[in-house]
Design a protein around this motif. Structure first.
Motif, PDB file in Angstrom:
ATOM      1  N   PRO A  78       0.735  -1.309  -0.072  1.00  0.00           N
ATOM      2  CA  PRO A  78      -0.195   0.009  -0.009  1.00  0.00           C
ATOM      3  C   PRO A  78       0.874   1.321  -0.092  1.00  0.00           C
ATOM      4  O   PRO A  78       0.380   2.328  -0.827  1.00  0.00           O
ATOM      5  N   ALA A  79       2.063   1.376   0.846  1.00  0.00           N
ATOM      6  CA  ALA A  79       2.718   2.607   0.802  1.00  0.00           C
ATOM      7  C   ALA A  79       3.420   2.701  -0.379  1.00  0.00           C
ATOM      8  O   ALA A  79       3.586   4.073  -0.939  1.00  0.00           O
ATOM      9  N   GLU A  80       3.875   1.683  -1.310  1.00  0.00           N
ATOM     10  CA  GLU A  80       4.353   1.820  -2.465  1.00  0.00           C
ATOM     11  C   GLU A  80       3.266   2.117  -3.601  1.00  0.00           C
ATOM     12  O   GLU A  80       3.558   3.167  -4.378  1.00  0.00           O
ATOM     13  N   ALA A  81       2.013   1.894  -3.482  1.00  0.00           N
ATOM     14  CA  ALA A  81       0.938   2.029  -4.259  1.00  0.00           C
ATOM     15  C   ALA A  81       0.770   3.726  -4.201  1.00  0.00           C
ATOM     16  O   ALA A  81       0.570   4.292  -5.100  1.00  0.00           O
ATOM     17  N   ALA A  82       0.613   4.095  -2.871  1.00  0.00           N
ATOM     18  CA  ALA A  82       0.389   5.364  -2.813  1.00  0.00           C
ATOM     19  C   ALA A  82       1.345   6.384  -3.398  1.00  0.00           C
ATOM     20  O   ALA A  82       1.213   7.342  -4.079  1.00  0.00           O
ATOM     21  N   LEU A  83       2.530   5.983  -3.706  1.00  0.00           N
ATOM     22  CA  LEU A  83       3.757   6.737  -4.210  1.00  0.00           C
ATOM     23  C   LEU A  83       3.455   6.894  -5.463  1.00  0.00           C
ATOM     24  O   LEU A  83       3.794   7.928  -6.289  1.00  0.00           O
ATOM     25  N   MET A  84       2.695   6.088  -6.048  1.00  0.00           N
ATOM     26  CA  MET A  84       2.515   6.003  -7.662  1.00  0.00           C
ATOM     27  C   MET A  84       1.216   6.617  -7.876  1.00  0.00           C
ATOM     28  O   MET A  84       0.818   6.801  -9.248  1.00  0.00           O
ATOM     29  N   GLU A  85       0.408   6.895  -7.013  1.00  0.00           N
ATOM     30  CA  GLU A  85      -1.074   7.563  -7.540  1.00  0.00           C
ATOM     31  C   GLU A  85      -0.681   9.083  -8.348  1.00  0.00           C
ATOM     32  O   GLU A  85       0.065   9.835  -7.734  1.00  0.00           O
ATOM     33  N   GLY A  86      -1.597   8.846  -9.160  1.00  0.00           N
ATOM     34  CA  GLY A  86      -1.519  10.074 -10.186  1.00  0.00           C
ATOM     35  C   GLY A  86      -0.175   9.872 -11.275  1.00  0.00           C
ATOM     36  O   GLY A  86      -0.132  10.965 -11.957  1.00  0.00           O
TER      37      GLY A  86
END
Length: 216
Positions: A26-34
């Motif tokens: 989840p923390a990695e996916a959050a970095l890739m948002e947008g």
């Protein structure tokens, strides 16, 4: 390919497309948002490579988040490096008890964009590059030069936290597939600023790697 440049004890994994990216934490996916879909796929594939390296070391998968300066933060007791460019994603890792620093870089095997070479090299280095190009014009020596400095910096920064530019490094590149990079930090540090590495150039890809044994 990258394994050809690495000493024993360093694990590696690579991919040439994004056909099998692993799910992100989840923390990695959050970095890739947008971010653009292409960039998200590259990130996921590179992280999948990194987790395969960790598995070879007997370590469980964990989020690999960028720290200060953007370098991935590896688990305690592990050093590693990640790289990606068009057509390539790769990662390497080793136990810090045996390897103190790792840096890898991948670049497309073509000339640098116009104007970049003067930004990353000294006049002496450009003379060195001219001699290499004259001896073997089939290789993209300027791109190999760029990549080798990048690999050395990737090994240097996690150990010191000191940001350096390309002109803060002096590179000696050999046709035998090796190079030596001497970094010039603004003040002395306990970390040896001289990095020895290896390079490989194919029709489409340039790879460089630095691996320093623990205690050196």
């Amino acid at each position: 390919m990258i394994e050809e440049l690495l000493p024993p004890g360093v694990t590696s994994s690579e991919a040439f497309d994004d056909a099998a990216p692993a799910p992100l934490f989840p923390a990695e996916a959050a970095l890739m948002e947008g971010r653009r879909a292409r960039r998200r796929r590259q990130f996921a594939t590179a992280r999948a490579c990194a987790r395969r390296c960790l598995a070879q070391l007997g370590r469980r998968p964990v989020p690999l988040l960028p720290g200060p300066g953007g370098a991935p933060q590896w688990p305690s007791g592990v050093v590693g490096s990640i790289t990606h460019c068009d057509g390539y994603r790769g990662a390497v890792a080793a136990r810090s008890s045996s390897v103190s620093a790792l840096g890898i870089d991948a670049e497309p095997a073509g000339p640098l964009p116009k104007g970049v070479l003067n930004l990353i090299t000294s006049a002496e280095e450009r003379t060195h590059l001219t001699a290499l190009t004259t001896a073997d014009p089939s290789l993209p020596w300027d791109r190999i030069f760029f990549s080798a400095k990048e690999a050395a910096y990737k090994a240097w920064y996690p150990a010191t936290g000191i940001w350096l530019g390309f002109r803060d490094a002096t590179l000696a590149l050999s046709p035998d597939g090796t190079f030596t990079t001497t970094l010039h930090p603004p003040t002395p540090t306990p970390v040896n600023p001289v990095y020895e590495g290896r390079w490989l150039a194919g029709p489409d890809l340039v790879l460089t790697a630095v691996a320093r044994s623990a205690g050196r």
